[in-house]
Motif scaffolding. Structure first.
Motif, mmCIF file in Angstrom:
data_model
loop_
_atom_site.group_PDB
_atom_site.id
_atom_site.type_symbol
_atom_site.label_atom_id
_atom_site.label_comp_id
_atom_site.label_asym_id
_atom_site.label_seq_id
_atom_site.Cartn_x
_atom_site.Cartn_y
_atom_site.Cartn_z
ATOM 1 N N VAL A 1 49.307 39.359 32.203
ATOM 2 C CA VAL A 1 49.429 40.198 31.012
ATOM 3 C C VAL A 1 48.542 41.423 31.198
ATOM 4 C CG1 VAL A 1 49.072 40.404 28.524
ATOM 5 C CG2 VAL A 1 49.956 38.265 29.492
ATOM 6 N N LEU A 2 49.156 42.616 31.102
ATOM 7 C CA LEU A 2 48.426 43.870 31.158
ATOM 8 C C LEU A 2 48.250 44.375 29.725
ATOM 9 C CD1 LEU A 2 47.223 46.216 32.846
ATOM 10 C CD2 LEU A 2 49.502 47.261 32.809
ATOM 11 N N ASP B 1 42.764 57.916 21.653
ATOM 12 C CA ASP B 1 43.732 57.791 22.742
ATOM 13 C C ASP B 1 43.422 56.551 23.572
ATOM 14 O OD1 ASP B 1 45.790 58.311 24.470
ATOM 15 O OD2 ASP B 1 44.976 60.193 25.243
ATOM 16 N N LEU B 2 44.314 56.247 24.510
ATOM 17 C CA LEU B 2 44.134 55.119 25.424
ATOM 18 C C LEU B 2 42.825 55.264 26.191
ATOM 19 C CD1 LEU B 2 45.253 52.665 27.029
ATOM 20 C CD2 LEU B 2 46.442 54.296 28.469
ATOM 21 N N GLN B 3 42.015 54.187 26.226
ATOM 22 C CA GLN B 3 40.712 54.231 26.877
ATOM 23 C C GLN B 3 40.587 53.292 28.076
ATOM 24 O OE1 GLN B 3 38.258 56.452 25.943
ATOM 25 N NE2 GLN B 3 39.828 57.258 24.548
ATOM 26 N N LYS B 4 41.225 52.136 28.033
ATOM 27 C CA LYS B 4 41.051 51.180 29.134
ATOM 28 C C LYS B 4 42.225 50.212 29.223
ATOM 29 C CE LYS B 4 38.384 47.794 26.438
ATOM 30 N NZ LYS B 4 37.124 47.023 26.371
ATOM 31 N N TYR B 5 42.302 49.542 30.397
ATOM 32 C CA TYR B 5 43.299 48.498 30.642
ATOM 33 C C TYR B 5 42.584 47.198 30.996
ATOM 34 C CZ TYR B 5 46.903 52.162 31.109
ATOM 35 O OH TYR B 5 47.768 53.208 30.900
ATOM 36 N N GLU B 6 43.247 46.096 30.712
ATOM 37 C CA GLU B 6 42.744 44.777 31.099
ATOM 38 C C GLU B 6 43.893 43.969 31.692
ATOM 39 O OE1 GLU B 6 41.274 43.179 27.459
ATOM 40 O OE2 GLU B 6 39.494 44.495 27.394
ATOM 41 N N LEU B 7 43.624 43.211 32.762
ATOM 42 C CA LEU B 7 44.639 42.377 33.419
ATOM 43 C C LEU B 7 44.144 40.943 33.455
ATOM 44 C CD1 LEU B 7 47.346 42.328 35.021
ATOM 45 C CD2 LEU B 7 45.954 42.552 37.101
ATOM 46 N N LYS B 8 44.965 40.023 32.950
ATOM 47 C CA LYS B 8 44.606 38.598 32.942
ATOM 48 C C LYS B 8 45.827 37.749 33.281
ATOM 49 C CE LYS B 8 40.880 39.075 29.528
ATOM 50 N NZ LYS B 8 40.370 38.635 28.210
ATOM 51 N N PRO B 9 45.626 36.622 33.978
ATOM 52 C CA PRO B 9 44.384 36.192 34.642
ATOM 53 C C PRO B 9 44.135 36.995 35.922
ATOM 54 C CG PRO B 9 46.130 34.650 35.119
ATOM 55 C CD PRO B 9 46.711 35.640 34.160
ATOM 56 N N THR B 10 42.977 36.816 36.530
ATOM 57 C CA THR B 10 42.592 37.606 37.703
ATOM 58 C C THR B 10 42.435 36.744 38.953
ATOM 59 O OG1 THR B 10 40.252 37.400 37.057
ATOM 60 C CG2 THR B 10 41.457 39.361 36.299
ATOM 61 N N ASP B 11 43.179 35.649 39.020
ATOM 62 C CA ASP B 11 43.055 34.748 40.171
ATOM 63 C C ASP B 11 43.470 35.423 41.474
ATOM 64 O OD1 ASP B 11 42.245 32.847 38.353
ATOM 65 O OD2 ASP B 11 44.237 31.948 38.167
ATOM 66 N N ASN B 12 44.629 36.085 41.478
ATOM 67 C CA ASN B 12 45.159 36.700 42.701
ATOM 68 C C ASN B 12 45.088 38.226 42.711
ATOM 69 O OD1 ASN B 12 47.036 34.024 42.258
ATOM 70 N ND2 ASN B 12 46.605 34.399 44.426
#
Length: 420
Positions: free
Chosen positions: A201-202, A156-167
Motif C-alpha cells: 500500500v502506497l 500540498d502533498l508532503q510525503k509518501y509511505e510504503l507498507k509493508p517494507t519486507d522486500n
C-alpha cells in the motif's frame, strides 16, 4: 466616443495608478462575507461612493466580488474555490478596479485568495500492478505513479509511505523543478516459490491541519528471469511546439534500450501523467516513443507542459524520463479597446485636463505580440494620457467652445475607435 479616434500599435506605457488597495482572504468564504472597508482604505467618504455611482470594473467572465455603495465595503459575491480559479498557480489573486464618476476616478484593487486544506492527495488509480522477475537484482527500481494534490504550500502533498517494507523500500528524489520522483527499490531478493504475489500500500500524505491522505494498492506478481531494465538515452528531453500547430504534429521522440534478448527486450512506452490535461493533448506511440499532438493548445492558457514517460519491458522492469515542451506564442489575439466609463456631455467651460473617457486596452499575447500603443489619429480638442499599464484617460486639452462640430463629435452614436 468615436472609436476611429484611437489606433493601437506595438508599444506599452507605464505610469503610477490613481490608487491601489490589497486584501487577503481564504477561499470558500460564504457569500456576503466582508472582504474590506474599501471606502475607508481608499481614504474616501461613503457619500462619495453614492454620488460617484461607484462600481466594479473587471474583465473576468465571472464577478466574485460585489460593492456595497451605501456602506462603502467590499463583499464576497460568489463562493471562491481557489483550485478552480488558479489551479496550482501561486499567489492566486483577483484584480479589478473601482470606478467613480463626477469627477471620474478609478482605483486598482487586488484580493489575494489563500489556500485551505480542502483536497486530499489523490492517485488516479486505486490499484497498480507489476510483474517482476525473481531474478531481479537488489537495487532494481520501479517507477510508481505520483499522487496529485490540488492544494498548494503546506497543504500540498508532503510525503509518501510504503507498507509493508519486507522486500521493497520507497525512494523519493527531489527534481530540479521541485516535484518528487517516486520509486520502489528492491532491497530483498524475490523467491517465486515462497511468495508468488506481494501486496503493498502506497500512501500519500499532505501537510495540512488536520492531515489528509490518499492510498493506492500495489500488486506484484513474481515471474521468472529478466536481468536488465530499459534505459532511456536521456533523463530529460526538450521540445518546442507552436500554439497553432495542427493535430497530428510530431512533437518529439524518446528512446530507450534494453540489453536483454527476446521478449524481455521488448519495450513499451507510456505517459504516466495523472490529474492534468497532458494525456488529452498528447499521445505516445507505445512501440517507437513518438509523441504526437492530439488536441488544441493555447499559449495564453499553458506556456509549457511536462510529460512523464515510462519505458517497460515484458519482464516488468521500468525506467522513466520526462519531456519538457515549451509552447511558442503566435500573434493570434488583437488588442481590445474597452470603454470603462465615459461622459456624453461636456460643459463648454470645462477646464483643460477634464477626464471625459477612461479606456482599458487588452492584448492576450505577450512580449512583442502583446505590446500596445494608443493614440488619437484625428485633430480634436482632446488628448490621450496613460495612467498605468494599458489604462488611458481621454482629457480635454484646452477650454471647450460650444460649436457645432464639437457637439456633433460628442453626440455621434457610433464609436469610431480602431485597434490593430
Amino acid at each position: 466616443m468615436d472609436r476611429r479616434m484611437l489606433l493601437c500599435v506595438a508599444l506599452l506605457f507605464f505610469d503610477s495608478a490613481n490608487g491601489q488597495v490589497s486584501y487577503t482572504m481564504p477561499e470558500e468564504m460564504d457569500k456576503g462575507s466582508l472582504v474590506g472597508d474599501i471606502a475607508h482604505d481608499l481614504g474616501l467618504d461613503t457619500k462619495r461612493f453614492i454620488s460617484g455611482k461607484a462600481r466594479i470594473y473587471t474583465r473576468n467572465s465571472e464577478e466574485y466580488m460585489e460593492l456595497s455603495r451605501d456602506r462603502g465595503v467590499l463583499l464576497v459575491k460568489e463562493r471562491i474555490d481557489r483550485e478552480a480559479l488558479c489551479k496550482q498557480t501561486t499567489p492566486c489573486a483577483l484584480h479589478f478596479q473601482i470606478i467613480l464618476e463626477n469627477p471620474m476616478e478609478f482605483y486598482s484593487i487586488t484580493v489575494q485568495i489563500t489556500d485551505i486544506n480542502d483536497n486530499p492527495p489523490t492517485f488516479e488509480r486505486e490499484k497498480t500492478e507489476f510483474k517482476i522477475s525473481e531474478s531481479a537484482v537488489i537495487g532494481s527500481k520501479f517507477v510508481l505513479e505520483k499522487a496529485a494534490d490540488l492544494d498548494v504550500g503546506i497543504n500540498d502533498l508532503q510525503k509518501y509511505e510504503l507498507k509493508p517494507t519486507d522486500n521493497f523500500a520507497l525512494k523519493l528524489q527531489n527534481n530540479a523543478d521541485g516535484l518528487k520522483h517516486v520509486e520502489m527499490v528492491l532491497q530483498k531478493a524475490l523467491d517465486r516459490e515462497k511468495q508468488e504475489q506481494i501486496n503493498l500500500v502506497l500512501t500519500a500524505v499532505d501537510g495540512g491541519e488536520p492531515q489528509m491522505s490518499g492510498t493506492m494498492q500495489i500488486v506484484i506478481t513474481v515471474l521468472d528471469a529478466n536481468d536488465n531494465a530499459p534505459v532511456f538515452t536521456q533523463k530529460q528531453y526538450k521540445a518546442t511546439v507552436a500554439e497553432n500547430s495542427p493535430k497530428g504534429t510530431v512533437v518529439a521522440t524518446v528512446t530507450a534500450s534494453d540489453a536483454d534478448e527476446g521478449v524481455n527486450s521488448k519495450i513499451t512506452y507510456s505517459i504516466t501523467n495523472t490529474l492534468d490535461d497532458v494525456r488529452k493533448l498528447f499521445m505516445i506511440n507505445n512501440r517507437n516513443g513518438e509523441i504526437t499532438l492530439i488536441g488544441n493548445i493555447d499559449f495564453e492558457e499553458s506556456r509549457n507542459f511536462q510529460i512523464d514517460i515510462r519505458a517497460s519491458d515484458d519482464g516488468g522492469l521500468t525506467d522513466s524520463c520526462k519531456l519538457i515542451i515549451d509552447v511558442q506564442d503566435v500573434n493570434d489575439n488583437k488588442p481590445e479597446i474597452n470603454i470603462m466609463s465615459k461622459s456624453n456631455v461636456i460643459s463648454e467651460n470645462a477646464e483643460p485636463n477634464t477626464v471625459v473617457t477612461m479606456i482599458h486596452i487588452e492584448d492576450k499575447d505577450i512580449e512583442e505580440n502583446g505590446k500596445v500603443q494608443c493614440f488619437i489619429n484625428e485633430k480634436v480638442e482632446f488628448t490621450l494620457k496613460s495612467s498605468t499599464n494599458n489604462f488611458y484617460s481621454l482629457v480635454t486639452d484646452r477650454t471647450m467652445q460650444r460649436i457645432q462640430s464639437d457637439k456633433n463629435l460628442l453626440e455621434q452614436p457610433d464609436s469610431p475607435l480602431e485597434s490593430t
